[in-house]
Design a protein around this motif. Structure first.
Motif, PDB file in Angstrom:
ATOM      1  N   ALA A 149       0.830  -1.206   0.000  1.00  0.00           N
ATOM      2  CA  ALA A 149       0.000   0.000   0.000  1.00  0.00           C
ATOM      3  C   ALA A 149       0.866   1.259   0.000  1.00  0.00           C
ATOM      4  O   ALA A 149       0.589   2.224  -0.733  1.00  0.00           O
ATOM      5  CB  ALA A 149      -0.928  -0.006   1.212  1.00  0.00           C
ATOM      6  N   VAL A 150       1.922   1.252   0.803  1.00  0.00           N
ATOM      7  CA  VAL A 150       2.814   2.419   0.858  1.00  0.00           C
ATOM      8  C   VAL A 150       3.492   2.636  -0.489  1.00  0.00           C
ATOM      9  O   VAL A 150       3.605   3.772  -0.979  1.00  0.00           O
ATOM     10  CB  VAL A 150       3.848   2.238   1.984  1.00  0.00           C
ATOM     11  N   ALA A 151       3.963   1.549  -1.120  1.00  0.00           N
ATOM     12  CA  ALA A 151       4.624   1.684  -2.429  1.00  0.00           C
ATOM     13  C   ALA A 151       3.650   2.187  -3.487  1.00  0.00           C
ATOM     14  O   ALA A 151       4.008   3.039  -4.320  1.00  0.00           O
ATOM     15  CB  ALA A 151       5.218   0.345  -2.848  1.00  0.00           C
ATOM     16  N   ALA A 152       2.413   1.680  -3.474  1.00  0.00           N
ATOM     17  CA  ALA A 152       1.411   2.126  -4.456  1.00  0.00           C
ATOM     18  C   ALA A 152       1.096   3.609  -4.272  1.00  0.00           C
ATOM     19  O   ALA A 152       0.985   4.358  -5.250  1.00  0.00           O
ATOM     20  CB  ALA A 152       0.148   1.287  -4.314  1.00  0.00           C
ATOM     21  N   ARG A 153       0.955   4.020  -3.010  1.00  0.00           N
ATOM     22  CA  ARG A 153       0.689   5.440  -2.750  1.00  0.00           C
ATOM     23  C   ARG A 153       1.867   6.307  -3.184  1.00  0.00           C
ATOM     24  O   ARG A 153       1.694   7.343  -3.834  1.00  0.00           O
ATOM     25  CB  ARG A 153       0.422   5.646  -1.257  1.00  0.00           C
ATOM     26  N   HIS A 154       3.068   5.871  -2.828  1.00  0.00           N
ATOM     27  CA  HIS A 154       4.252   6.682  -3.132  1.00  0.00           C
ATOM     28  C   HIS A 154       4.431   6.870  -4.634  1.00  0.00           C
ATOM     29  O   HIS A 154       4.555   8.008  -5.115  1.00  0.00           O
ATOM     30  CB  HIS A 154       5.492   6.023  -2.541  1.00  0.00           C
ATOM     31  N   TYR A 155       4.437   5.772  -5.376  1.00  0.00           N
ATOM     32  CA  TYR A 155       4.657   5.907  -6.814  1.00  0.00           C
ATOM     33  C   TYR A 155       3.434   6.475  -7.528  1.00  0.00           C
ATOM     34  O   TYR A 155       3.569   7.110  -8.573  1.00  0.00           O
ATOM     35  CB  TYR A 155       5.092   4.568  -7.406  1.00  0.00           C
ATOM     36  N   GLY A 156       2.245   6.268  -6.944  1.00  0.00           N
ATOM     37  CA  GLY A 156       1.074   6.924  -7.503  1.00  0.00           C
ATOM     38  C   GLY A 156       1.154   8.436  -7.398  1.00  0.00           C
ATOM     39  O   GLY A 156       0.671   9.164  -8.268  1.00  0.00           O
ATOM     40  N   ARG A 157       1.772   8.915  -6.320  1.00  0.00           N
ATOM     41  CA  ARG A 157       1.906  10.366  -6.109  1.00  0.00           C
ATOM     42  C   ARG A 157       3.181  10.957  -6.722  1.00  0.00           C
ATOM     43  O   ARG A 157       3.198  12.090  -7.174  1.00  0.00           O
ATOM     44  CB  ARG A 157       1.919  10.672  -4.599  1.00  0.00           C
ATOM     45  N   ARG A 158       4.274  10.191  -6.739  1.00  0.00           N
ATOM     46  CA  ARG A 158       5.569  10.765  -7.080  1.00  0.00           C
ATOM     47  C   ARG A 158       6.104  10.350  -8.447  1.00  0.00           C
ATOM     48  O   ARG A 158       7.123  10.888  -8.899  1.00  0.00           O
ATOM     49  CB  ARG A 158       6.599  10.372  -6.015  1.00  0.00           C
ATOM     50  N   ALA A 159       5.481   9.393  -9.106  1.00  0.00           N
ATOM     51  CA  ALA A 159       6.043   8.892 -10.367  1.00  0.00           C
ATOM     52  C   ALA A 159       6.214  10.003 -11.398  1.00  0.00           C
ATOM     53  O   ALA A 159       7.236  10.060 -12.105  1.00  0.00           O
ATOM     54  CB  ALA A 159       5.163   7.782 -10.928  1.00  0.00           C
ATOM     55  N   ALA A 160       5.243  10.886 -11.503  1.00  0.00           N
ATOM     56  CA  ALA A 160       5.337  11.959 -12.502  1.00  0.00           C
ATOM     57  C   ALA A 160       6.563  12.829 -12.266  1.00  0.00           C
ATOM     58  O   ALA A 160       7.250  13.239 -13.217  1.00  0.00           O
ATOM     59  CB  ALA A 160       4.065  12.798 -12.479  1.00  0.00           C
ATOM     60  N   ALA A 161       6.877  13.101 -11.001  1.00  0.00           N
ATOM     61  CA  ALA A 161       8.059  13.913 -10.692  1.00  0.00           C
ATOM     62  C   ALA A 161       9.344  13.153 -11.000  1.00  0.00           C
ATOM     63  O   ALA A 161      10.314  13.725 -11.520  1.00  0.00           O
ATOM     64  CB  ALA A 161       8.033  14.332  -9.226  1.00  0.00           C
ATOM     65  N   TYR A 162       9.368  11.853 -10.678  1.00  0.00           N
ATOM     66  CA  TYR A 162      10.560  11.060 -10.966  1.00  0.00           C
ATOM     67  C   TYR A 162      10.836  10.977 -12.468  1.00  0.00           C
ATOM     68  O   TYR A 162      11.986  10.931 -12.894  1.00  0.00           O
ATOM     69  CB  TYR A 162      10.398   9.648 -10.418  1.00  0.00           C
ATOM     70  N   LEU A 163       9.786  10.935 -13.266  1.00  0.00           N
ATOM     71  CA  LEU A 163       9.922  10.640 -14.691  1.00  0.00           C
ATOM     72  C   LEU A 163       9.851  11.866 -15.597  1.00  0.00           C
ATOM     73  O   LEU A 163      10.085  11.743 -16.797  1.00  0.00           O
ATOM     74  CB  LEU A 163       8.842   9.634 -15.117  1.00  0.00           C
ATOM     75  N   ARG A 164       9.518  13.023 -15.053  1.00  0.00           N
ATOM     76  CA  ARG A 164       9.347  14.190 -15.918  1.00  0.00           C
ATOM     77  C   ARG A 164      10.669  14.573 -16.583  1.00  0.00           C
ATOM     78  O   ARG A 164      11.757  14.329 -16.032  1.00  0.00           O
ATOM     79  CB  ARG A 164       8.786  15.372 -15.133  1.00  0.00           C
TER      80      ARG A 164
END
Length: 537
Positions: free
Chosen positions: A132-147
């Motif tokens: 759950a923590v990983a899903a929340r984290h990458y759900g929220r932060r993936a766009a910033a990591y990949l932009r």
């Protein structure tokens, strides 16, 4: 069974009573569930899995051939070409929906995890928390990591540079049996949101959990063909996954990890490897001994010690060793063993005959060579075929297998030390470097010691959960404990290829404006000196 396993019908540790009306395997693993979870799974053969609680069969399952693995990759590759075009905010939204559904329906997967691994329910819940923590984290932060990221170019203002991140394609994932939710879908989550497809080979004995998670992700909006699962024997199916993958994610033993790395290297394919550990816990002379003893129980015996980052070597300062052991052994003896699909047990079963044999061999070898069993040291067939008591060994020497080999069971060895330097040297004296734990009342002292330990994670005043649960930070191993990291930016960027796009404007990177080669070289030399003086990076 060995003689020791046959002898043990009762033991030190009490049995946790099963609540009235507790569910059984037949209540959970129904024909309807199997049909739902195996829908679309490519497999022309048949195999089965079993529950460690009783040794009985749980389900008949499709078994994949090498040809089936190839078909799975073909389907995943076709789906990935569409999935990578999906806007990242929509890919991330799948993870956030998955997060919510997972928490709403956690009872279903807790039953499956317990039935397939034999672990206590609270230890199964650690997997739900982690995913759950990983899903929340990458759900929220993936766009910033990949932009796309702007960088200073070779010639400031004249060179415009952008770093892009592209998905690798189809990730081949080989997941282990010990954490069948977290180490399957938990590792796949960042790959999906980065635009990849995944072909996963979970361990057959714990594949229902991975299949359930796949079903939940599809319900959350993930295209079914983006997530392929193949089942079968590791030596047959595993190499085929590596042979077709654009990137390989592997969690398992160091020996198998080396084979995976060699096969991937032959194809110039990247790998992420989380491998074995012989993790150390250091109890310093100023530690809170009650808290350290309670923490050691968690650190050593969660999931019956079948956790890569659990503690197997416990170093205690000689001035507090007797007082600490009195507390630690008493807590260990009081641990309740149980096999019910309910909360209440402090520890469950080993996963199968192979683990029971390995644990028994290490304990019997140590005792035969002079070690002392402070508590535990015997199997508990009165509870289930693969139960083994939480065991504390004292007087362990270098000649004993348990000293250097990874046990991967509920066994911890005690070592006394006289100084911080000695403890650090002995903790580092292993080929492994995955996790460590330091217990002290001084935060400064704890941080200084942590920085000298050659492990990928160090926890101060806890065993493993704080570092692992801090998903913005990387987690992984040094030395023989692996390559690459999960979590944080590294945990998602490893599933991408970096591309640098440099746009040169106005002037070329060559002699111009009437300069000959010598004048251009002099001009560039002056420019480099100026850029250093202006602190360009």
């Amino acid at each position: 069974m060995t003689d020791a396993q046959t002898r043990a019908t009762t033991g030190t540790n009490p049995i946790a009573p099963a609540p009235a009306g507790a569910r059984t395997a037949a209540d959970v693993v129904t024909p309807e569930l199997i049909a739902q979870l195996t829908k679309g799974i490519v497999g022309s053969g048949r195999t089965a899995n079993h529950t460690p609680f009783t040794g009985e069969k749980l389900a008949d399952l499709p078994e994949s051939t090498p040809e089936d693995v190839e078909k799975a990759f073909e389907a995943a590759r076709a789906a990935q070409s569409v999935w990578q075009q999906t806007p990242i905010r929509k890919r991330a939204a799948v993870l956030l929906r998955f997060h919510d559904i997972l928490l709403e329906r956690q009872a279903e997967v807790l039953d499956l995890i317990q039935l397939e691994t034999g672990k206590a329910r609270l230890h199964a819940h650690e997997e739900v928390q982690a995913v759950a923590v990983a899903a929340r984290h990458y759900g929220r932060r993936a766009a910033a990591y990949l932009r796309p990221k702007r960088h200073t170019g070779a010639m400031p203002t004249l060179t415009k540079v952008t770093e892009l991140r592209h998905p690798r394609g189809v990730v081949g994932q080989i997941a282990p049996w010990n954490y069948p939710l977290e180490l399957s879908v938990g590792d796949a989550i960042p790959a999906f949101v980065a635009g990849n497809a995944v072909v996963m080979k979970p361990d057959t004995e714990t594949c229902l959990t991975a299949l359930w998670a796949r079903d939940l992700l599809i319900e959350a909006g993930l295209p079914a063909d983006v997530f392929q699962v193949v089942l079968g024997e590791g030596p047959v199916v595993g190499p085929e996954v590596v042979r077709h993958a654009d990137y390989v994610s592997f969690t398992g033993s160091t020996a198998t990890g080396r084979q995976v790395a060699r096969s991937a290297a032959a194809r110039l394919v990247g790998v992420s490897l989380e491998l074995g550990g012989k993790n150390a816990m250091l109890v310093l002379d100023d530690a809170d001994l009650d808290k350290a003893a309670a923490g050691a129980v968690r650190a050593c015996f969660s999931s019956a010690g079948q956790l890569c980052i659990s503690i197997e070597r416990l170093f205690v300062h000689e001035s507090v060793a007797d007082a600490f052991l009195e507390r630690f052994v008493a807590r260990t003896k009081a641990m309740r063993l149980g096999n019910a699909l309910a909360y209440g047990a402090d520890m469950g079963s080993l996963v199968g005959e192979r683990q029971l044999t390995a644990v028994t061999r290490h304990v019997e070898d140590a005792v035969a060579k002079g070690a002392t069993v402070l508590t535990g040291g015997q199997a508990r067939p009165d509870i289930g075929p693969y139960f083994y008591e939480p065991t504390v060994l004292d007087g362990v020497q270098d000649s004993m297998a348990v000293c250097a080999e990874e046990t991967f069971g509920p066994v911890v060895s005690i070592y006394r030390f006289g100084s911080d330097d000695e403890a650090i040297e002995r903790a580092n004296s292993t080929p492994y470097g995955l996790n460590a734990s330091v217990w002290t009342r001084s935060a400064r002292r704890g941080r200084e010691i942590a920085a000298r330990l050659r492990t990928g994670t160090v926890n101060i005043n806890e065993g493993y959960a704080p570092a692992y649960g801090s998903v913005q930070s990387p987690m992984g191993g040094m030395k023989d404990s692996g390559l690459s990291r999960r979590h944080g930016s590294e945990g998602i960027l490893k599933y991408t290829e970096a591309q640098t796009v440099a746009h040169q404007r106005l002037l070329p990177m060559a002699p111009s404006l009437g300069m000959d080669d010598e004048k251009y070289a002099a001009f560039m030399s002056r420019s480099l000196r100026v850029m250093k003086a202006l602190r360009f990076r």
